[in-house]
Design a protein around this motif. Structure first.
Motif, PDB file in Angstrom:
ATOM      1  N   ASN A  61       0.823  -1.213   0.000  1.00  0.00           N
ATOM      2  CA  ASN A  61       0.000   0.000   0.000  1.00  0.00           C
ATOM      3  C   ASN A  61       0.854   1.260   0.000  1.00  0.00           C
ATOM      4  OD1 ASN A  61      -2.407  -1.387  -0.099  1.00  0.00           O
ATOM      5  ND2 ASN A  61      -2.622  -1.461   2.126  1.00  0.00           N
ATOM      6  N   ARG A  62       1.952   1.246   0.740  1.00  0.00           N
ATOM      7  CA  ARG A  62       2.856   2.399   0.746  1.00  0.00           C
ATOM      8  C   ARG A  62       3.456   2.605  -0.638  1.00  0.00           C
ATOM      9  NH1 ARG A  62       7.916   4.073   0.868  1.00  0.00           N
ATOM     10  NH2 ARG A  62       8.472   5.857   2.147  1.00  0.00           N
ATOM     11  N   SER A  63       3.870   1.517  -1.253  1.00  0.00           N
ATOM     12  CA  SER A  63       4.447   1.592  -2.584  1.00  0.00           C
ATOM     13  C   SER A  63       3.418   2.063  -3.608  1.00  0.00           C
ATOM     14  CB  SER A  63       5.015   0.230  -2.986  1.00  0.00           C
ATOM     15  OG  SER A  63       5.667   0.321  -4.213  1.00  0.00           O
ATOM     16  N   ARG A  64       2.177   1.641  -3.460  1.00  0.00           N
ATOM     17  CA  ARG A  64       1.109   2.064  -4.365  1.00  0.00           C
ATOM     18  C   ARG A  64       0.855   3.582  -4.208  1.00  0.00           C
ATOM     19  NH1 ARG A  64      -2.327  -1.610  -3.213  1.00  0.00           N
ATOM     20  NH2 ARG A  64      -1.875  -2.883  -5.017  1.00  0.00           N
ATOM     21  N   ARG A  65       0.818   4.063  -2.973  1.00  0.00           N
ATOM     22  CA  ARG A  65       0.635   5.499  -2.740  1.00  0.00           C
ATOM     23  C   ARG A  65       1.782   6.308  -3.358  1.00  0.00           C
ATOM     24  NH1 ARG A  65      -0.591   3.761   2.447  1.00  0.00           N
ATOM     25  NH2 ARG A  65       1.372   4.591   3.221  1.00  0.00           N
ATOM     26  N   LEU A  86       1.742  -0.593 -14.383  1.00  0.00           N
ATOM     27  CA  LEU A  86       3.074  -0.535 -13.792  1.00  0.00           C
ATOM     28  C   LEU A  86       3.238  -1.717 -12.856  1.00  0.00           C
ATOM     29  CD1 LEU A  86       5.719   1.106 -13.401  1.00  0.00           C
ATOM     30  CD2 LEU A  86       4.616   2.133 -11.419  1.00  0.00           C
ATOM     31  N   LEU A  87       4.199  -2.573 -13.153  1.00  0.00           N
ATOM     32  CA  LEU A  87       4.521  -3.735 -12.326  1.00  0.00           C
ATOM     33  C   LEU A  87       5.787  -3.404 -11.552  1.00  0.00           C
ATOM     34  CD1 LEU A  87       4.131  -6.713 -11.486  1.00  0.00           C
ATOM     35  CD2 LEU A  87       5.444  -7.335 -13.516  1.00  0.00           C
ATOM     36  N   LYS A  92      13.856  -0.227  -3.982  1.00  0.00           N
ATOM     37  CA  LYS A  92      13.649   1.109  -4.548  1.00  0.00           C
ATOM     38  C   LYS A  92      12.306   1.714  -4.150  1.00  0.00           C
ATOM     39  CE  LYS A  92      16.918   0.902  -8.185  1.00  0.00           C
ATOM     40  NZ  LYS A  92      17.461   1.664  -9.247  1.00  0.00           N
ATOM     41  N   ASP A  93      12.123   1.938  -2.879  1.00  0.00           N
ATOM     42  CA  ASP A  93      10.848   2.462  -2.400  1.00  0.00           C
ATOM     43  C   ASP A  93      10.950   3.860  -1.812  1.00  0.00           C
ATOM     44  OD1 ASP A  93       8.926   0.658  -3.155  1.00  0.00           O
ATOM     45  OD2 ASP A  93       9.169  -0.596  -1.394  1.00  0.00           O
ATOM     46  N   THR A  94      11.781   4.699  -2.405  1.00  0.00           N
ATOM     47  CA  THR A  94      11.788   6.099  -1.997  1.00  0.00           C
ATOM     48  C   THR A  94      11.184   6.924  -3.129  1.00  0.00           C
ATOM     49  OG1 THR A  94      13.957   6.631  -2.918  1.00  0.00           O
ATOM     50  CG2 THR A  94      13.905   5.762  -0.647  1.00  0.00           C
TER      51      THR A  94
END
Length: 116
Positions: A61-65, A86-87, A92-94
């Motif tokens: 959910n954080r990555s989706r936001r 987008l897959l 790389k989550d910044t």
């Protein structure tokens, strides 16, 4: 120019997403893939999906936001009339890393209007 991310801009439904996966052109970079299919509409529609082993629900959910926010900021510079999926893979989550990923993918897909 609106920076909102409206419901009409979301690619919804299992069949529409599967069609983009199956028939769309694929572009990849480190940590993400973009599937692009023309839709004949005046707007782009996008869906955000994740690799199977992508953490728990909180991380997804954080990555989706994060992905939605980056897309919202870039969408004014994109050509319209495409279904996008987008897959995203773990890592790389910044914000800056995701911005770099999407810019690279949109550039590879030649979706930028200004071509810079």
């Amino acid at each position: 120019m609106s920076f909102r991310f409206r419901s009409a801009e979301r690619l919804k439904g299992r069949e529409e997403i599967r069609k983009a996966f199956a028939d769309g052109r694929k572009y990849s970079c480190n940590g993400a893939k973009l599937f692009v299919l023309q839709n004949g509409l005046p707007v782009n529609r996008i869906a955000f999906t994740f690799a199977r082993k992508y953490g728990n629900a909180v991380q997804r959910n954080r990555s989706r936001r994060l992905s939605r926010e980056v897309y919202r900021l870039l969408k004014a510079r994109l050509c319209s009339g495409f279904d996008l999926v987008l897959l995203v893979y773990p890592g790389k989550d910044t914000f800056n890393e995701r911005m770099e990923q999407l810019r690279t993918l949109f550039q590879k897909a030649d979706l930028f209007v200004d071509k810079t």
